[in-house]
Design a protein around this motif. Structure first.
Motif, mmCIF file in Angstrom:
data_model
loop_
_atom_site.group_PDB
_atom_site.id
_atom_site.type_symbol
_atom_site.label_atom_id
_atom_site.label_comp_id
_atom_site.label_asym_id
_atom_site.label_seq_id
_atom_site.Cartn_x
_atom_site.Cartn_y
_atom_site.Cartn_z
ATOM 1 N N GLY A 80 0.827 -1.198 0.000
ATOM 2 C CA GLY A 80 0.000 0.000 0.000
ATOM 3 C C GLY A 80 0.859 1.245 0.000
ATOM 4 O O GLY A 80 2.072 1.172 0.138
ATOM 5 N N PRO A 81 0.270 2.424 -0.143
ATOM 6 C CA PRO A 81 1.089 3.637 -0.145
ATOM 7 C C PRO A 81 1.765 3.866 1.201
ATOM 8 O O PRO A 81 1.113 3.885 2.241
ATOM 9 N N THR A 82 3.088 4.014 1.158
ATOM 10 C CA THR A 82 3.871 4.345 2.349
ATOM 11 C C THR A 82 4.895 5.394 1.959
ATOM 12 O O THR A 82 5.108 5.663 0.776
ATOM 13 N N VAL A 83 5.551 5.958 2.938
ATOM 14 C CA VAL A 83 6.718 6.778 2.647
ATOM 15 C C VAL A 83 7.837 5.856 2.179
ATOM 16 O O VAL A 83 7.792 4.641 2.373
ATOM 17 N N GLY A 84 8.843 6.432 1.555
ATOM 18 C CA GLY A 84 9.997 5.649 1.152
ATOM 19 C C GLY A 84 10.862 5.316 2.351
ATOM 20 O O GLY A 84 10.703 5.871 3.440
ATOM 21 N N GLY A 85 11.791 4.391 2.149
ATOM 22 C CA GLY A 85 12.695 4.001 3.220
ATOM 23 C C GLY A 85 12.701 2.511 3.437
ATOM 24 O O GLY A 85 12.323 1.731 2.557
ATOM 25 N N ASP A 131 5.014 0.507 -3.878
ATOM 26 C CA ASP A 131 3.858 1.397 -3.726
ATOM 27 C C ASP A 131 4.193 2.648 -2.922
ATOM 28 O O ASP A 131 3.300 3.314 -2.393
ATOM 29 N N THR A 132 5.472 2.970 -2.829
ATOM 30 C CA THR A 132 5.886 4.190 -2.136
ATOM 31 C C THR A 132 5.194 5.409 -2.752
ATOM 32 O O THR A 132 5.175 5.583 -3.969
ATOM 33 N N ASP A 133 4.626 6.249 -1.904
ATOM 34 C CA ASP A 133 3.913 7.439 -2.372
ATOM 35 C C ASP A 133 4.262 8.604 -1.452
ATOM 36 O O ASP A 133 3.825 8.658 -0.299
ATOM 37 N N CYS A 155 10.186 3.098 -8.071
ATOM 38 C CA CYS A 155 10.721 3.753 -6.872
ATOM 39 C C CYS A 155 12.101 3.232 -6.479
ATOM 40 O O CYS A 155 13.006 4.004 -6.187
ATOM 41 N N LEU A 156 12.261 1.911 -6.454
ATOM 42 C CA LEU A 156 13.507 1.318 -5.962
ATOM 43 C C LEU A 156 14.689 1.760 -6.811
ATOM 44 O O LEU A 156 15.714 2.216 -6.286
ATOM 45 N N ASN A 157 14.567 1.640 -8.129
ATOM 46 C CA ASN A 157 15.668 2.042 -9.008
ATOM 47 C C ASN A 157 15.805 3.559 -9.055
ATOM 48 O O ASN A 157 16.921 4.096 -9.115
ATOM 49 N N GLN A 158 14.682 4.282 -9.012
ATOM 50 C CA GLN A 158 14.726 5.741 -8.985
ATOM 51 C C GLN A 158 15.569 6.231 -7.808
ATOM 52 O O GLN A 158 16.491 7.035 -7.964
ATOM 53 N N LYS A 159 15.242 5.732 -6.616
ATOM 54 C CA LYS A 159 15.930 6.221 -5.418
ATOM 55 C C LYS A 159 17.385 5.750 -5.376
ATOM 56 O O LYS A 159 18.273 6.494 -4.950
ATOM 57 N N GLY A 356 0.441 -0.557 8.309
ATOM 58 C CA GLY A 356 -0.667 -0.758 7.385
ATOM 59 C C GLY A 356 -1.428 0.513 7.082
ATOM 60 O O GLY A 356 -2.286 0.542 6.198
ATOM 61 N N GLU A 357 -1.140 1.601 7.814
ATOM 62 C CA GLU A 357 -1.792 2.883 7.570
ATOM 63 C C GLU A 357 -1.184 3.514 6.325
ATOM 64 O O GLU A 357 0.034 3.661 6.220
ATOM 65 N N PRO A 358 -1.991 3.910 5.344
ATOM 66 C CA PRO A 358 -1.448 4.488 4.121
ATOM 67 C C PRO A 358 -0.852 5.867 4.335
ATOM 68 O O PRO A 358 -1.302 6.616 5.210
ATOM 69 N N SER A 359 0.155 6.191 3.546
ATOM 70 C CA SER A 359 0.778 7.511 3.646
ATOM 71 C C SER A 359 -0.134 8.597 3.093
ATOM 72 O O SER A 359 0.031 9.767 3.416
ATOM 73 N N TRP A 360 -1.074 8.230 2.230
ATOM 74 C CA TRP A 360 -2.072 9.175 1.733
ATOM 75 C C TRP A 360 -3.432 8.512 1.730
ATOM 76 O O TRP A 360 -3.618 7.455 1.130
#
Length: 372
Positions: A80-85, A131-133, A155-159, A356-360
């Motif tokens: 689900g949407p999470t912050v990166g890291g 699903d990083t957002d 996301c993975l390759n971008q970061k 499990g809480e979405p970042s957005w």
């Protein structure tokens, strides 16, 4: 000797497995799964035991036992949407992804890593999960009420490539501003602002530059007309958006080498279509420079198409005035997974607990239109 890191990435018909000594690759395998084997399973989740045994067999063939592994890191879909890291993979992560209602083997990433890690009590990590957002709220708004942009991006390759660019410049990722263009089968351009990916196109839902096999942005009314013409099914139209559009639809192939050969043979249509894709990438990079108010530390070109000098030169000529350009051609996802695990083990980057809480969760302010 450094930490031994096992990385995994379950795909539709194969599982990527790699072993690293810190960030130095020891071996890399792409274990294919015969169609007749996968046909035995109704759902992707049912493949868990099969894929686990395939991984163990592959390690045994390499003479590697789980007792040698210090940590596990992998591509973990459906968090689900999470912050990166970096997130620790635990029962909460596994329960969430296995009950997310998604029928794709990427959901097996976290459960497989968790199961292998538990054998000897080692840690398992999800690094910059797909699903990083981290989008800024202003980047989410569209002119169609109730339709909001989300982040579906490499996301993975971008970061990882932004981190490499920052390191070359003597900075940390969190200290810099970068624009990264990943051009493979799909295409994502993202704006990285001091450790957050604050704006990007959506590689799944059809936005941004067209890609080797995806349509990208197109005028809406003609597509609506096609959709209601009765001549095309939803599956066919979705296919053009996500699989058969872009260069595949325009020139019949998404192989840059074949297109280059056709251009050399005088194929003007192949040339203008290939240039159009590069043109749109350059235009997106320029647009994201405005997000950063012109203060861009580096521009990164990555993904398989970035091996091609024709493409790289076309984009470079149009954006080199903005910032220095770094090219990391190819895919560094397995390397990124290992590097993230090493940062976690060394205490260089904090490890988050997944809730499990979405970042957005959608816009909640007064006047906001519910998401369509």
């Amino acid at each position: 000797m450094g930490y031994k890191i096992l990385t995994l990435s379950p795909g539709s018909t194969s599982t990527k497995v790699a072993l690293f000594d810190d960030t130095k690759e020891i071996f890399r395998l792409n274990v294919t799964h015969p169609a007749e084997e996968l046909a035995k399973f109704d759902q992707a989740a049912d493949q868990f035991d099969y894929r686990k045994q395939v991984i163990l067999d592959a390690l045994a063939e390499q003479g590697v036992g789980l007792e040698e592994i210090d940590a596990y890191s992998g591509y973990c879909g459906s968090m689900g949407p999470t912050v990166g890291g970096i997130f620790a993979i635990d029962d909460t992560v596994c329960d969430h992804v296995m009950n997310a209602g998604v029928n794709h083997p990427a959901i097996l990433g976290a459960p497989l890593l968790h199961a292998l890690a538990q054998v000897h009590g080692k840690p398992a990590y999800a690094v910059n999960q797909p699903d990083t957002d981290e989008l800024n709220d202003v980047a989410r708004i569209t002119g169609y009420p109730g339709v909001y942009r989300k982040s579906h991006v490499h996301c993975l390759n971008q970061k990882e490539c932004a981190i490499r660019c920052a390191t070359e410049m003597g900075k940390t990722y969190e200290e810099g501003t970068f624009i990264v263009a990943h051009v493979g089968g799909g295409l994502s351009v993202a704006c990285h602002d001091h450790g957050r990916m604050v704006d990007t196109n959506d590689v799944l839902e059809g936005s941004g530059p067209f890609a080797p096999n995806r349509s990208g942005d197109v005028p809406l009314k003609p597509v609506v007309k096609l959709a209601f013409s009765g001549e095309h099914t939803k599956k066919e139209i979705d296919g053009v958006i996500g699989k058969t559009g872009g260069l595949v639809g325009l020139v019949g192939t998404d192989d840059a080498r074949q297109i280059d050969a056709r251009i050399e043979q005088g194929d003007e249509w192949a040339k203008i279509c290939y240039e159009a894709m590069a043109y749109q990438v350059a235009k997106a990079i320029g647009a994201f420079a405005t997000v950063l108010k012109g203060k861009v530390d580096g521009i990164v070109l990555t993904g398989g198409v970035s091996h091609d000098p024709f493409f790289v030169n076309y984009v470079t000529e149009r954006v080199k005035w903005i910032a220095p350009i770094k090219v990391y051609a190819g895919d560094f996802e397995m390397d990124a997974l290992a590097a993230g695990a090493v940062r976690a083990l060394n205490g260089e980057e904090g490890v988050m607990t997944y809730t499990g809480e979405p970042s957005w969760k959608g816009f909640t302010m007064e006047g906001a239109i519910p998401e369509a």
